[in-house]
Design an enzyme around this catalytic site. Structure first.
Site, short mmCIF file in Angstrom:
data_model
loop_
_atom_site.label_atom_id
_atom_site.label_comp_id
_atom_site.label_asym_id
_atom_site.label_seq_id
_atom_site.Cartn_x
_atom_site.Cartn_y
_atom_site.Cartn_z
N GLU A 166 0.83 -1.22 0.00
CA GLU A 166 0.00 0.00 0.00
C GLU A 166 0.86 1.27 0.00
O GLU A 166 0.35 2.36 0.13
CB GLU A 166 -0.93 0.01 1.22
CG GLU A 166 -2.22 -0.76 1.03
CD GLU A 166 -2.02 -2.26 0.88
OE1 GLU A 166 -1.20 -2.81 1.64
OE2 GLU A 166 -2.65 -2.86 0.01
N ASP A 195 -8.01 -5.69 -4.12
CA ASP A 195 -7.15 -5.97 -2.97
C ASP A 195 -7.20 -7.44 -2.56
O ASP A 195 -7.05 -7.76 -1.39
CB ASP A 195 -7.55 -5.08 -1.78
CG ASP A 195 -6.39 -4.86 -0.81
OD1 ASP A 195 -5.29 -5.37 -1.08
OD2 ASP A 195 -6.60 -4.19 0.21
N ASP A 255 -5.35 -10.22 -2.23
CA ASP A 255 -4.04 -10.88 -2.11
C ASP A 255 -4.19 -12.39 -2.25
O ASP A 255 -5.25 -12.94 -1.94
CB ASP A 255 -3.45 -10.63 -0.72
CG ASP A 255 -3.26 -9.18 -0.40
OD1 ASP A 255 -2.12 -8.72 -0.43
OD2 ASP A 255 -4.27 -8.50 -0.09
#
Lengths: 254, 504
Positions: free
Chosen positions: B170, B274, B276
Site C-alpha cells: 500500500e 485488494d 491478495d
C-alpha cells in the site's frame, strides 16, 4: 514540522477566522482525492456526512479556523471516532484536505432546515416518545443510542434518514436481538452483546436479559432497528423539521 | 499418511511446534490426541501471560526444549516457560517513527534453526536471536523502511536458509521474497514478485506492490518453496498499471537453492479489489480421478478454492466457496472469466466478496485424519471506489476507498480438497478473526472476534467446548505436549493463554 506549521499560522493570522487558506490552483481537487481515501468512509464520499459529521455545513465542532481543521485531522478528537492522521497523511496533504473541505462548505442543502427547536424538544419528549428509548444529557432512557451530542456527530441528512427510515443505518451495537426460549416465548430487544454462544439485550421496557445459546430454541441478531418506522406518518412535515432542528441543536453540554 | 508426516517432519517432534505451519507443508495439524472429542469438555486454563503491550496479537508460538517463544506487537518478543508461563527473557526494539504500516504494528511469529530464533522487525529487518538468552546474533536489513517497506510475517527455515517475505504494497513498494544464510545473515537470493515486463504499463512495475506478508511452505522432495503474493499497487486504480501485473495475486514455486521461479499461477490477473493471494499454500497429496496428485491448495481471497498440481502449477480444481459477483468461474487454464462492469468506479461499485475477500490471511489447517481442509471465511459484499492519487515515495498509495463495512456473518468452513465440496460449516456472528488448528484428537480449534476459543468436532463442525478469553482472538491456536500433558495455546487480546486437561 507539524507543530511549527500550526504555530506559524496561529501567530501570523490570529484574526483569520473563517477565510479559506489561499486556494492554490488544484489544492482542493488534490485534497478531494485524499479525502475520498481517508475521510469518506465516515464523512461521506461528498463530505456531506454519514456516521461522521457533515462537513459541508461550513461550521465545525472543534473550531472553524483552518488551523482547527488541520489540528483535528492531525491529532483526531479524543473520545470520539475521529482518529489522528498525523503520520499517515503528510502536513502538505492535510493543508490540501483543508482546502477541499473549505471548497465544499455551504454546498449542501443541509443548512436549510427551518424548524423550531423548542417545538422539536416538546415533540421529542411527548408526541414522538423519543425519550422512552433515547437520552439527552441526564434525561431520558438508555435503550437506544445516546443523543446528547448527536447534532455534532451526525449530519442533518443522516438524522432525517434515521428518523424516517430507522433501518437505513443501524448504529453498531444497537441491532435487534430475538430469542425464542424453550417454553416457546419470543423475546425481542436491543443488543448489548451478541456472540457465537450468548446474547445480552434489553427489551423496550428496559428489562435486561442474558441467554446462552444451548439454553434456548434460537437466537438471532438482525441489522434492523426496533425504533418505529412510522414517524413519517405520525408527524407532519413541520413537526419532522422541528424535531430535526432540535436534534441538530444537541451539541453536548446540556 | 502417518508415514508421510514422519518423513516430512524429520526434525520436528510431535510434542513440539517448531514452524509457522507446524510442518513445512503448512498443515497446522498436531499429532497429539490426549485432548480429543471425548475429553475436550474437561479442558481448563493452565496459565496466562499478560504481555501488557497494546495492539493486535497475531503470533504463532514456537514450543521446544520446554520453552515457548512468542512475538508481539511493536517489535516485542518473549521466551516463556511452557509449563508455567513465567517469563525467561524478553526482546524489544523500538520501531522508528517513519515506519508506514497498513494494518497495525503486528508480528506473526518466530522461525527456528538449531538454537537460533529468527524474526522480522517492523522496520524491515530480519533478526537472529540466541534461543537460550535472547541475545541478538545478527540483524539484516531487507529494504529501506523510508521507501515504504516493512515486515510482519514469520520467517520459514529451509535447510540453512531463512526465507522471509515483506509488507508494504500500500506504499508503492516492489515486493520480494528473500533468503538469508542462517549463520551469517547474508542474503543468498531474492525473488522479485513484481516482474519488470510487459504485464505492466510503462514503469508502473517499480511501485507494483505484490508484497509477501504471510509465510510460505516447502516440499523437500521437490526442493520447492511455495509463497503467495499480494495485491498490485495502487490497489483500485488499474489505469495506472494496465496489464496482468505479474506476479501479483499469484502463487510462486521457487527453487530453494537458486531462488529461481519454477512456475507461477496468477489467481487474479490485474486485481482491482485488494484480493491478495497470501493465504497459506497448503501442500497435500490428493487422489483425483484415480491417481495421486501432489497438490497445493488455497482458499483464495477472490472467493474461489483452488487445488493446483504443485509440480507444475496447472489447475486441478477450482470452486467458489463464497458469494462471487465478479467472475463467472475459472476456465481450464485457471484464468477467471470476468463479469463486465465490476471494476471500482468513482461513484462506487458494489462487488462480492468484499475487500477482506472470502478468506483472507488467517492460518488454515489440513487434517490427514479427516482429509478435510479448514479455513475461516466471510460472505460479504462491499462498495469499491476508485480514486486518483499521486505517487510519493514511502507514502500511502492505494488510490481507493471502500464503503462502510456491511453487516455479514462469517464461517469456519471444512472443504474436501479433492472435490472442493463443503463438508460442513460453523456459522459465526461476525467476520472471522483468528486462524485454525486441527488435531489428531479429531478436533478443530479456532478463536473468534468476541474472544471465544472454540473446539469443533473435525468431522461434523459441532461446537464441543468453548472458553471466553476476554480478548479478541486474531492469532491461530497451536498445540504442544510437555511432561505427558497436551496443551492448547493461543494469544487472546494482550495475553498468551494455555489450556490442558486437569492433572489426574
Amino acid at each position: 514540522m507539524r507543530l511549527a506549521y500550526i504555530l506559524c499560522i496561529a501567530a501570523l493570522c490570529p484574526a483569520q477566522d473563517v477565510t479559506p487558506v489561499a486556494d492554490h490552483s488544484g489544492d482542493a481537487e488534490t485534497g478531494r482525492w485524499t479525502f475520498r481515501i481517508f475521510c469518506a468512509p465516515c464523512h461521506g464520499i461528498r463530505a456531506d456526512g454519514g456516521r461522521g459529521p457533515d462537513l459541508t455545513l461550513g461550521t465545525y465542532s472543534a473550531g472553524d479556523r483552518d488551523e482547527d481543521l488541520a489540528r483535528v485531522i492531525s491529532r483526531g478528537v479524543p473520545g470520539t471516532e475521529m482518529a489522528a492522521y498525523a503520520g499517515r497523511v503528510s502536513d502538505e496533504e492535510i493543508r490540501r484536505l483543508v482546502a477541499y473541505i473549505r471548497s465544499v462548505a455551504h454546498t449542501s442543502d443541509n443548512t436549510s432546515i427551518r424548524g423550531d427547536i423548542a417545538a422539536g424538544e416538546t415533540i421529542f419528549w411527548n408526541k414522538g416518545g423519543c425519550g422512552q428509548c433515547h437520552r439527552t444529557g441526564t434525561k431520558g432512557s438508555s435503550i437506544g443510542p445516546d443523543l446528547t451530542r448527536v447534532g455534532r456527530q451526525r449530519s442533518l441528512a443522516y438524522l432525517r434518514a434515521s428518523l424516517l427510515q430507522p433501518d437505513a443505518d443501524v448504529t453498531p451495537g444497537y441491532a435487534t436481538v430475538t430469542v425464542v426460549t424453550r417454553d416457546g416465548k419470543k423475546i425481542v430487544g436491543v443488543e448489548r452483546n451478541f456472540d457465537n454462544f450468548s446474547a445480552q439485550f434489553v427489551d423496550l421496557s428496559g428489562k435486561y436479559y442474558s441467554f446462552e445459546r444451548e439454553d434456548v430454541i434460537s437466537m438471532k441478531r438482525e441489522p434492523r432497528s426496533l425504533m418505529p418506522s412510522t414517524y413519517g406518518q405520525v408527524l407532519n412535515e413541520t413537526e419532522v423539521n422541528d424535531l430535526l432542528a432540535f436534534l441538530s441543536s444537541l451539541r453536548g453540554g446540556r | 499418511m502417518k508415514l508421510l508426516v514422519v518423513l516430512t517432519c524429520t526434525v520436528a517432534l510431535a510434542q513440539d511446534w517448531t514452524s509457522y505451519g507446524k510442518n513445512t507443508f503448512g498443515w497446522r495439524y498436531s499429532e497429539l490426541d490426549q485432548i480429543n472429542t471425548k475429553t475436550v469438555m474437561r479442558l481448563t486454563p493452565q496459565w496466562m501471560y499478560q504481555t501488557n503491550v497494546p495492539g493486535k496479537n497475531e503470533t504463532t508460538p514456537l514450543v521446544f526444549g520446554g520453552m515457548m517463544y512468542i512475538t508481539g506487537p511493536s517489535n516485542n518478543a518473549w521466551a516463556l516457560d511452557a509449563v508455567t508461563g513465567r517469563p525467561i527473557w524478553s526482546y524489544k526494539k523500538a520501531a522508528p517513527a517513519g515506519v508506514n504500516l497498513c494494518c497495525g504494528q503486528v508480528n506473526r511469529g518466530f522461525a527456528v534453526h538449531g538454537n537460533t530464533l529468527f524474526k522480522v522487525d517492523l522496520q524491515g529487518t530480519l533478526v537472529a536471536l540466541d534461543a537460550k538468552s535472547g541475545t541478538v546474533l545478527w540483524e539484516s536489513t531487507l529494504e529501506d523502511y523510508k521507501k515504504g517497506y516493512s515486515a510482519t510475517s514469520a520467517p520459514l527455515v529451509v535447510k540453512n536458509l531463512v526465507i522471509t517475505g515483506m509488507a508494504g504494497a500500500e506504499f508503492g513498494t516492489r515486493g520480494f521474497i528473500d533468503a538469508y544464510d542462517a549463520e551469517t545473515g547474508k542474503r543468498v537470493w531474492r525473488v522479485n514478485t513484481v516482474a519488470a515486463d510487459a504485464s505492466w504499463s510503462g514503469d508502473s512495475w517499480k511501485r507494483g506492490g505484490g508484497s509477501t506478508w504471510i509465510t510460505g511452505t516447502y516440499d523437500p522432495s521437490l526442493n520447492l518453496i511455495y509463497w503467495g503474493t499480494g495485491n498490485p499497487g495502487p490497489d483500485m486504480d488499474g489505469e495506472q498499471r494496465r496489464g496482468d501485473n505479474l506476479y501479483t495475486c499469484s502463487l510462486l514455486a521457487i527453487d530453494a537453492d537458486t531462488g529461481k521461479i519454477k512456475w507461477y499461477f496468477q489467481f487474479t490477473p490485474h486485481d482491482l479489489h485488494d484480493w491478495d493471494a497470501v493465504g497459506d499454500p497448503v501442500l497435500t497429496d490428493l487422489v483425483m480421478n484415480g491417481r495421486t496428485v501432489k497438490a497445493v491448495i488455497q482458499a483464495n481471497r477472490n472467493g474461489f478454492f483452488y487445488a493446483l498440481d504443485r509440480t507444475n502449477g496447472k489447475v486441478l480444481l477450482s470452486k467458489a466457496y463464497t458469494r462471487i459477483t465478479w467472475a463467472d468461474g475459472i476456465d481450464s487454464d485457471g484464468r477467471p472469466v470476468p463479469i463486465a462492469g465490476q471494476e471500482p468506479t468513482e461513484e462506487g461499485k458494489r462487488t462480492c466478496p468484499g475487500m477482506g475477500g472470502g478468506h483472507n490471511w488467517q492460518a488454515t489447517a489440513y487434517s490427514p485424519l479427516t482429509g478435510l481442509y479448514y479455513f475461516t471465511s466471510a460472505e460479504k459484499c462491499m462498495l469499491f471506489y476508485r480514486t486518483k492519487q499521486a505517487f510519493v515515495e514511502g507514502q500511502w498509495y492505494q488510490a481507493s476507498t471502500i464503503g462502510r463495512d456491511e453487516p455479514g456473518n462469517g464461517r469456519i468452513d471444512a472443504i474436501d480438497p479433492k472435490t472442493g465440496k463443503l463438508a460442513w460449516y460453523f456459522e459465526t456472528v461476525s467476520s472471522p478473526a483468528g486462524g485454525v488448528l486441527a488435531t489428531a484428537g479429531g478436533l478443530v480449534f479456532v478463536g473468534d472476534a468476541e474472544g471465544y476459543l472454540i473446539a469443533l468436532d473435525a468431522r461434523t463442525g459441532k461446537a464441543l467446548w468453548r472458553f471466553q478469553t476476554g480478548g479478541t482472538i486474531i492469532a491461530p491456536p497451536i498445540s504442544y505436549a510437555l511432561n505427558g500433558r497436551q496443551y492448547i495455546a493461543v494469544a487472546a487480546g494482550q495475553t498468551m493463554m494455555t489450556f490442558s486437561l486437569p492433572k489426574l
